[in-house]
Design a protein around this motif. Sequence first.
Motif, PDB file in Angstrom:
ATOM      1  N   GLU A  39     -31.565 -12.981  57.928  1.00  0.00           N
ATOM      2  CA  GLU A  39     -32.785 -13.542  57.374  1.00  0.00           C
ATOM      3  C   GLU A  39     -33.988 -12.743  57.869  1.00  0.00           C
ATOM      4  O   GLU A  39     -34.196 -12.611  59.076  1.00  0.00           O
ATOM      5  CB  GLU A  39     -32.922 -15.015  57.773  1.00  0.00           C
ATOM      6  N   SER A  40     -34.778 -12.245  56.946  1.00  0.00           N
ATOM      7  CA  SER A  40     -35.905 -11.386  57.312  1.00  0.00           C
ATOM      8  C   SER A  40     -36.943 -12.113  58.156  1.00  0.00           C
ATOM      9  O   SER A  40     -37.527 -11.527  59.072  1.00  0.00           O
ATOM     10  CB  SER A  40     -36.558 -10.827  56.044  1.00  0.00           C
ATOM     11  N   GLN A  41     -37.195 -13.389  57.861  1.00  0.00           N
ATOM     12  CA  GLN A  41     -38.242 -14.083  58.592  1.00  0.00           C
ATOM     13  C   GLN A  41     -37.913 -14.192  60.078  1.00  0.00           C
ATOM     14  O   GLN A  41     -38.811 -14.158  60.926  1.00  0.00           O
ATOM     15  CB  GLN A  41     -38.478 -15.477  58.004  1.00  0.00           C
ATOM     16  N   GLU A  42     -36.629 -14.295  60.408  1.00  0.00           N
ATOM     17  CA  GLU A  42     -36.242 -14.295  61.818  1.00  0.00           C
ATOM     18  C   GLU A  42     -36.673 -13.006  62.498  1.00  0.00           C
ATOM     19  O   GLU A  42     -37.102 -13.009  63.663  1.00  0.00           O
ATOM     20  CB  GLU A  42     -34.720 -14.464  61.938  1.00  0.00           C
ATOM     21  N   VAL A  43     -36.558 -11.888  61.791  1.00  0.00           N
ATOM     22  CA  VAL A  43     -36.960 -10.596  62.346  1.00  0.00           C
ATOM     23  C   VAL A  43     -38.468 -10.572  62.564  1.00  0.00           C
ATOM     24  O   VAL A  43     -38.953 -10.136  63.615  1.00  0.00           O
ATOM     25  CB  VAL A  43     -36.518  -9.448  61.434  1.00  0.00           C
ATOM     26  N   PHE A  44     -39.229 -11.039  61.573  1.00  0.00           N
ATOM     27  CA  PHE A  44     -40.691 -11.044  61.717  1.00  0.00           C
ATOM     28  C   PHE A  44     -41.132 -11.916  62.886  1.00  0.00           C
ATOM     29  O   PHE A  44     -41.990 -11.520  63.683  1.00  0.00           O
ATOM     30  CB  PHE A  44     -41.347 -11.526  60.424  1.00  0.00           C
ATOM     31  N   ARG A  57     -30.532 -15.642  67.849  1.00  0.00           N
ATOM     32  CA  ARG A  57     -30.641 -16.260  66.522  1.00  0.00           C
ATOM     33  C   ARG A  57     -29.541 -15.791  65.577  1.00  0.00           C
ATOM     34  O   ARG A  57     -29.592 -16.080  64.389  1.00  0.00           O
ATOM     35  CB  ARG A  57     -32.016 -15.936  65.935  1.00  0.00           C
ATOM     36  N   SER A  58     -28.564 -15.035  66.118  1.00  0.00           N
ATOM     37  CA  SER A  58     -27.408 -14.559  65.325  1.00  0.00           C
ATOM     38  C   SER A  58     -27.832 -13.722  64.127  1.00  0.00           C
ATOM     39  O   SER A  58     -27.224 -13.794  63.053  1.00  0.00           O
ATOM     40  CB  SER A  58     -26.546 -15.746  64.868  1.00  0.00           C
ATOM     41  N   VAL A  59     -28.888 -12.924  64.303  1.00  0.00           N
ATOM     42  CA  VAL A  59     -29.289 -11.981  63.266  1.00  0.00           C
ATOM     43  C   VAL A  59     -28.416 -10.740  63.410  1.00  0.00           C
ATOM     44  O   VAL A  59     -28.421 -10.094  64.468  1.00  0.00           O
ATOM     45  CB  VAL A  59     -30.779 -11.602  63.389  1.00  0.00           C
ATOM     46  N   GLU A  60     -27.647 -10.416  62.396  1.00  0.00           N
ATOM     47  CA  GLU A  60     -26.762  -9.250  62.459  1.00  0.00           C
ATOM     48  C   GLU A  60     -27.554  -7.998  62.101  1.00  0.00           C
ATOM     49  O   GLU A  60     -27.681  -7.624  60.941  1.00  0.00           O
ATOM     50  CB  GLU A  60     -25.573  -9.405  61.511  1.00  0.00           C
ATOM     51  N   CYS A  61     -28.097  -7.358  63.120  1.00  0.00           N
ATOM     52  CA  CYS A  61     -28.838  -6.117  62.902  1.00  0.00           C
ATOM     53  C   CYS A  61     -27.865  -4.947  62.774  1.00  0.00           C
ATOM     54  O   CYS A  61     -26.822  -4.917  63.429  1.00  0.00           O
ATOM     55  CB  CYS A  61     -29.793  -5.858  64.065  1.00  0.00           C
ATOM     56  N   HIS A  62     -28.228  -3.993  61.942  1.00  0.00           N
ATOM     57  CA  HIS A  62     -27.464  -2.762  61.817  1.00  0.00           C
ATOM     58  C   HIS A  62     -28.213  -1.575  62.402  1.00  0.00           C
ATOM     59  O   HIS A  62     -27.589  -0.623  62.849  1.00  0.00           O
ATOM     60  CB  HIS A  62     -27.120  -2.514  60.344  1.00  0.00           C
TER      61      HIS A  62
END
Length: 475
Positions: free
Chosen positions: A306-311, A33-38
């Motif tokens: 986007e936080s909702q993607e993480v949830f 989902r291309s969420v750039e986590c750190h």
Amino acid sequence: MASQGLLLPRLTPAASGISSRSIAALLDRLEARSVECHSLMVVHHGHVVAEGWWAPYSAERPHLLYSLTKSFTSVAVGLAIADGLLSLDDRVVRVLPDHVPTGISEHGSRITVHHLLSMTVGYPTDSLAEAWELEPDDLVKGFLGLSFAEAEGTRHTYDNSTTFILARMVERVTGRGLAEFLDERLFNPMGVDHAEWDRVKSGAVFGFHGLHLTTEAVAAFGELLLRGGVWGARQLVPREWVELATRRQINCAPDEEGGNNADFSCGYGYQFWMSRHGYHGHGSFGQQCVVVPSHDLVVAVTAQGESQEVFDALWECLLPAVNHAGNARDDEILAHRLRRLSLSPVPGSAGPAHSVGATLDASAEGSALPDGTGVIVDPADGGWTVRFESHLDVEVGHGHWRESSPLGRPVAAAGAWQGHTFVADLYVVTTPHRVRLVADAETGTASATWSTVPLTGPSLELHVRSPLMTRPDVA
């Protein structure tokens, strides 16, 4: 940066009763989902079972939490209440009488600690900009002078001003700065010695934003809440306050289950959001402290996304695997993957061995530096020194991250030549944000734009100074 001792014990996922494959599936989902986590830390039964940082982010470095800061301010309010210095029914006008405007409305005079904590003050939008415009030198007075549209206590509207005022109330009744109060009562007893704060121009901390903590400190905070305010053998935060702050105090706008922002439509507590499972403290761009009491689980995340993607990923990938242990081989595979996490350095060649100059065009949205800034790319051993003339110099690595602290806060950068164009990513690694520099040697033009513009404004200089100090104008 000096490292500190571990705050939480470690255990393998299998020994804790979680399948490593589920954590790998979580990572796969976030990448897809291309969420750039750190960073990511999973805590189960009080033990860290998975942890990882995407280079150039690292375990020992504090990270800007944005509005996750609010949850810590809530704890400070709870401590002041437990000390008998404040109550939920206390009105702002009583605690801060020197900030009351002439001609305050009856509505303004009735606003209490409860209304501020639950963000039910009756103003229809985030009041920060309007309150600041009304009283540029006194945000509390500007807030109290607003025209409130709805009855207090009846409707939740996310409002940064409320937490700023709570911070000032705690400071008034305790006689301590919020940062110093939390150091004494929360961070020092927990062993957290690296809490850093951004501040408004007066020197006070924002309260609603600006706290920097390591990922493990965020996870430890979640574990403290999960244990009812107990840390080791000490009751640091009253259990009654933890239970009160982390349960629904007011409904939020409804959303379809699994739809956009589903985990921000389950209700609001006292500076905490209710989730589809448990509750969470939340900061812009994906800073999360997620607590799921039903599964004895805490997840801390720092990110630019986007936080909702993480949830959605947590609930669909991780939660079903809790209490379904995997095996040692899967644990080894996951541990190897977590150790190798990295954001991708810019691809390309080492390019010319001579200096290249360009002039910055700030017409692009999100420009990090003023129009006309001179940009010089100087070759250096294993990379370059990029000089933003009269502003700052940044060290840039080729194929690796090179760190420098031109004005106090660190910048980790990597770049390369792509034909006649120099491209570099400059990560302000105490924040979620990075600047993409593009300098064209043929045209002599350059751009420096934020991937996501910091909520405190686009000036790169501002965000690499320590401490960051600005007016309370966060959107």
